[in-house]
Design a protein around this motif. Structure first.
Motif, PDB file in Angstrom:
ATOM      1  N   THR A  87       0.934  -1.200   0.002  1.00 44.83           N
ATOM      2  CA  THR A  87      -0.068   0.138   0.000  1.00 44.83           C
ATOM      3  C   THR A  87       0.886   1.265  -0.006  1.00 44.83           C
ATOM      4  O   THR A  87       0.387   2.364   0.274  1.00 44.83           O
ATOM      5  CB  THR A  87      -1.074   0.044   1.330  1.00 44.83           C
ATOM      6  N   ARG A  88       2.040   1.106  -0.331  1.00 48.58           N
ATOM      7  CA  ARG A  88       3.069   2.240  -0.163  1.00 48.58           C
ATOM      8  C   ARG A  88       2.571   3.561  -1.206  1.00 48.58           C
ATOM      9  O   ARG A  88       2.966   4.562  -0.777  1.00 48.58           O
ATOM     10  CB  ARG A  88       4.262   1.803  -0.341  1.00 48.58           C
ATOM     11  N   VAL A  89       2.090   3.078  -2.223  1.00 51.70           N
ATOM     12  CA  VAL A  89       1.648   4.446  -3.159  1.00 51.70           C
ATOM     13  C   VAL A  89       0.463   4.900  -2.805  1.00 51.70           C
ATOM     14  O   VAL A  89      -0.087   6.095  -2.792  1.00 51.70           O
ATOM     15  CB  VAL A  89       1.550   3.714  -4.661  1.00 51.70           C
ATOM     16  N   GLN A  90      -0.602   4.038  -2.274  1.00 53.58           N
ATOM     17  CA  GLN A  90      -1.982   4.368  -1.721  1.00 53.58           C
ATOM     18  C   GLN A  90      -2.012   5.380  -0.697  1.00 53.58           C
ATOM     19  O   GLN A  90      -2.965   6.208  -0.662  1.00 53.58           O
ATOM     20  CB  GLN A  90      -2.584   2.995  -1.610  1.00 53.58           C
ATOM     21  N   CYS A 239       5.521  -6.489  -6.771  1.00 54.49           N
ATOM     22  CA  CYS A 239       5.639  -4.797  -6.581  1.00 54.49           C
ATOM     23  C   CYS A 239       6.991  -4.298  -6.210  1.00 54.49           C
ATOM     24  O   CYS A 239       7.072  -3.779  -5.211  1.00 54.49           O
ATOM     25  CB  CYS A 239       4.707  -4.308  -5.615  1.00 54.49           C
ATOM     26  N   PRO A 240       8.209  -4.528  -6.974  1.00 59.67           N
ATOM     27  CA  PRO A 240       9.414  -4.143  -6.394  1.00 59.67           C
ATOM     28  C   PRO A 240       9.635  -2.608  -6.497  1.00 59.67           C
ATOM     29  O   PRO A 240       8.792  -1.858  -7.214  1.00 59.67           O
ATOM     30  CB  PRO A 240      10.389  -4.767  -7.731  1.00 59.67           C
ATOM     31  N   PHE A 241      10.566  -2.369  -5.731  1.00 58.27           N
ATOM     32  CA  PHE A 241      10.827  -0.775  -5.610  1.00 58.27           C
ATOM     33  C   PHE A 241      11.659  -0.349  -6.841  1.00 58.27           C
ATOM     34  O   PHE A 241      12.187  -1.169  -7.482  1.00 58.27           O
ATOM     35  CB  PHE A 241      11.861  -0.330  -4.244  1.00 58.27           C
ATOM     36  N   SER A 242      11.243   0.982  -7.244  1.00 58.72           N
ATOM     37  CA  SER A 242      11.893   1.443  -8.572  1.00 58.72           C
ATOM     38  C   SER A 242      13.132   2.047  -8.186  1.00 58.72           C
ATOM     39  O   SER A 242      13.392   2.449  -6.935  1.00 58.72           O
ATOM     40  CB  SER A 242      10.837   2.349  -9.146  1.00 58.72           C
ATOM     41  N   VAL A 250      12.294   5.175   0.128  1.00 58.50           N
ATOM     42  CA  VAL A 250      11.178   4.597   0.462  1.00 58.50           C
ATOM     43  C   VAL A 250      11.314   3.399   1.065  1.00 58.50           C
ATOM     44  O   VAL A 250      10.560   2.857   2.187  1.00 58.50           O
ATOM     45  CB  VAL A 250      10.358   4.391  -0.935  1.00 58.50           C
ATOM     46  N   VAL A 251      12.211   2.208   0.882  1.00 58.47           N
ATOM     47  CA  VAL A 251      12.514   1.252   1.549  1.00 58.47           C
ATOM     48  C   VAL A 251      12.762   1.383   3.080  1.00 58.47           C
ATOM     49  O   VAL A 251      12.332   0.809   3.812  1.00 58.47           O
ATOM     50  CB  VAL A 251      13.867   0.505   0.895  1.00 58.47           C
ATOM     51  N   GLU A 252      13.488   2.425   3.337  1.00 57.78           N
ATOM     52  CA  GLU A 252      13.947   2.994   4.620  1.00 57.78           C
ATOM     53  C   GLU A 252      12.519   3.347   5.278  1.00 57.78           C
ATOM     54  O   GLU A 252      12.567   2.942   6.486  1.00 57.78           O
ATOM     55  CB  GLU A 252      15.002   3.926   4.876  1.00 57.78           C
ATOM     56  N   GLU A 253      11.694   3.967   4.652  1.00 55.60           N
ATOM     57  CA  GLU A 253      10.450   4.409   5.312  1.00 55.60           C
ATOM     58  C   GLU A 253       9.539   3.308   5.659  1.00 55.60           C
ATOM     59  O   GLU A 253       9.079   3.257   6.759  1.00 55.60           O
ATOM     60  CB  GLU A 253       9.803   5.345   4.331  1.00 55.60           C
TER      61      GLU A 253
END
Length: 328
Positions: A87-90, A239-242, A250-253
């Motif tokens: 849900t990181r984009v949502q 849904c890999p990180f870009s 974002v990964v750290e977040e």
């Protein structure tokens, strides 16, 4: 009123399995409720009607993701991570549902949902769903297997599993179970959803047979390399990180949002409850979150015995747990 109406009218509410359940072997000791031996595993009696109903009626979807584990192996953390990744984009991280809901609310526990006669709540979830159960692979509903759904499974050193389970169950008992008794029962395989070795081996074997569909993780690896594990989870989930997300942290977040200290500090995880009828508050899911706490509870003789049982049970599988050799 709406949830109550759903429960009363849901045609797939748990049937009366009392006659069958009453014939199953039972044990007392871990919790106020009995555990019954069902299809080779010790299951809390209170969940058995729901589990039987779920086995018969649950309809998986091809894009479902199942976050599975033996109890007390890092389930809460894995639920939070997978939900945050999905849900990181949502949702922005400073207004994320995990800040106001327990991870077990964001990723529902299927057994309990069926046990309450509220299977329609799972049907109402939008796709892709992230769902959880502590059932071993052999007891999962057939639709999960026939659709070849993706599964993420986390295991843990059995010694830490035992200690965590002992603390957790003692919060539900008027008098704590002596650790020595809990130890004996655990070594005999008598623990909720146990034996642990058969549980772990079923998923280990599936992960070797279908690595693209079954991701097998260790709690200790998650502690040692959260960055690598989160990236691995995202890849597996599709849904890999870009590169841009990598640069923006974002990964750290995700890791920060789902960290043990962060989740434990939230008000919902201090005093909230998953169910008003459930005896425990949400803080019961956040005790220490570390590896090696078994050293504060077990004698050298206990360690030797449990490690010996684990080694014997896993012999020939290619799998090691805890301090029993190098990791696979």
């Amino acid at each position: 009123m709406e949830p109550r109406e759903k429960k009363e009218t849901d045609p797939r509410a748990p049937s009366n399995y009392a006659d069958l359940i009453s014939t199953l072997p039972f044990e007392e000791g871990w919790a106020p409720a009995l555990t019954r031996k069902y299809q080779g595993f010790w299951i809390p009696q209170c969940f058995l009607p729901g589990i039987m109903g779920m086995q018969q009626n649950f309809k998986a979807r091809p894009d479902d993701l199942f976050v599975l584990s033996y109890p007390k192996c890092g389930t809460t953390w894995l639920k939070a991570l997978t939900y945050a990744i999905m849900t990181r984009v949502q949702y922005p991280f400073d207004h994320h549902p995990l800040l106001g809901q327990n991870p077990h609310e964001c990723v529902p526990f299927m057994d309990r949902t069926y046990s309450k006669g509220q299977a329609s709540e799972l049907d109402a979830m939008p796709s892709p769903r992230i769902l959880n159960t502590h059932l071993p692979f052999s007891l999962l509903p057939d639709s999960i297997k026939s659709l070849d759904c993706k599964v993420i499974y986390v295991c843990r050193d059995p010694k830490d599993v035992l200690v965590s389970r002992w603390h957790y169950n003692n919060r539900m008992r008027p008098q704590p179970i002596p650790f020595a008794k809990a130890f004996e029962m655990f070594c005999e395989g008598n623990c909720p959803y146990g034996p642990i070795w058969e549980h772990v081996l079923e998923y280990w074997e599936e992960s070797r047979r279908r690595p693209e569909k079954v991701l097998f993780l260790r709690y200790e690896e998650m502690l040692e390399d959260p960055l690598g594990i989160v990236k691995r989870l995202a890849e597996f989930m599709g849904c890999p990180f870009s590169p841009e997300e990598d640069k923006e942290g974002v990964v750290e977040e995700v890791i920060k949002l789902c960290s043990f200290d962060k989740l434990k500090s939230l008000e919902v995880n201090k005093t909230g409850k998953l169910d008003p009828n459930f005896s425990l508050t949400n803080d019961s899911y956040f005790r220490k979150g570390k590896a090696g706490d078994w050293s504060n509870h077990m004698s050298p003789e206990m360690v030797q015995r449990l490690d010996g049982v684990t080694e014997q049970k896993l012999r020939g599988s290619g799998l090691t747990l805890g301090g029993l050799g190098s990791r696979v």
